[in-house]
Design a protein around this motif. Sequence first.
Motif, PDB file in Angstrom:
ATOM      1  N   HIS A 202       0.816  -1.215   0.000  1.00 38.98           N
ATOM      2  CA  HIS A 202       0.000   0.000   0.000  1.00 38.98           C
ATOM      3  C   HIS A 202       0.855   1.272   0.000  1.00 38.98           C
ATOM      4  O   HIS A 202       0.331   2.362  -0.179  1.00 38.98           O
ATOM      5  CB  HIS A 202      -0.913   0.023   1.233  1.00 38.98           C
ATOM      6  CG  HIS A 202      -0.207   0.289   2.526  1.00 38.98           C
ATOM      7  ND1 HIS A 202       0.553  -0.669   3.173  1.00 38.98           N
ATOM      8  CD2 HIS A 202      -0.116   1.408   3.289  1.00 38.98           C
ATOM      9  CE1 HIS A 202       1.056  -0.145   4.275  1.00 38.98           C
ATOM     10  NE2 HIS A 202       0.676   1.107   4.373  1.00 38.98           N
TER      11      HIS A 202
ATOM     12  N   THR B  62       0.487   6.335   4.258  1.00 39.56           N
ATOM     13  CA  THR B  62      -0.290   6.037   3.056  1.00 39.56           C
ATOM     14  C   THR B  62       0.007   7.160   2.063  1.00 39.56           C
ATOM     15  O   THR B  62       0.275   8.305   2.489  1.00 39.56           O
ATOM     16  CB  THR B  62      -1.814   5.953   3.388  1.00 39.56           C
ATOM     17  OG1 THR B  62      -2.506   5.418   2.276  1.00 39.56           O
ATOM     18  CG2 THR B  62      -2.390   7.320   3.731  1.00 39.56           C
TER      19      THR B  62
ATOM     20  N   CYS C 264      -0.923   8.404   7.849  1.00 41.87           N
ATOM     21  CA  CYS C 264      -2.318   7.932   7.831  1.00 41.87           C
ATOM     22  C   CYS C 264      -2.865   8.087   9.248  1.00 41.87           C
ATOM     23  O   CYS C 264      -2.664   7.226  10.109  1.00 41.87           O
ATOM     24  CB  CYS C 264      -2.392   6.465   7.391  1.00 41.87           C
ATOM     25  SG  CYS C 264      -4.101   5.876   7.317  1.00 41.87           S
TER      26      CYS C 264
END
Length: 200
Positions: free
Chosen positions: A15, A87, A190
Amino acid sequence: MATATTGYTARTFSHLKGLKGISDAQLEEHFKLYAGYVNNTNTLNQKVEELTKAGKSGTPEYGELKRRYGFEYCGMVLHEYYFDNMTPGGMAIDQNSKLYKKICECFWDWNTFETDFKNVGKMRGIGWAILFQDPTTKKLSNHFVADHEIGNIPGYKPILVMDVWEHAYIGDYKATERGKYIDAFWGNVCWKTAASRLLD
Ligand SMILES: [Fe+2]
């Protein structure tokens, strides 16, 4: 992670492709270093078990393996917290969240917290900047953990973890540019993940 009896398994963090200011090539190198901590933790566990079973727990060899454990194990775990709390492009803090309110309560306001966290990250030496929560008082505070284990506080819960070893940014920035890397990290946090770690 697998159980300790069968050994830990290095996780993948697909990710993270496309982070802003932290290249995929930099991350690939970092993943290799992380896998080294996982492998070394497994090796240490195996060797310590062998020596214990053989009745050699009083030997210097056993003692040195024991001394290394905190370094390798904390290196493994802190990297997982770090990779998990990023992220691409970041996810903004929800100002109605418990974490936002707790940060403003413990640091007076968000900007004071951000400045403090970044300044902890700029402290000289290799290690980590970590926003911890005290499980007893539920208060939040920023700490510098040298290497991976020096300054870790037993029971404190990591909420936000930032690697400030040079290996975390030397592929993208100069050794003197830790501040630029920290700003890049900040843009990829994140906050949803960080918020999910709050104890209460
Ligand atoms: Fe690292």
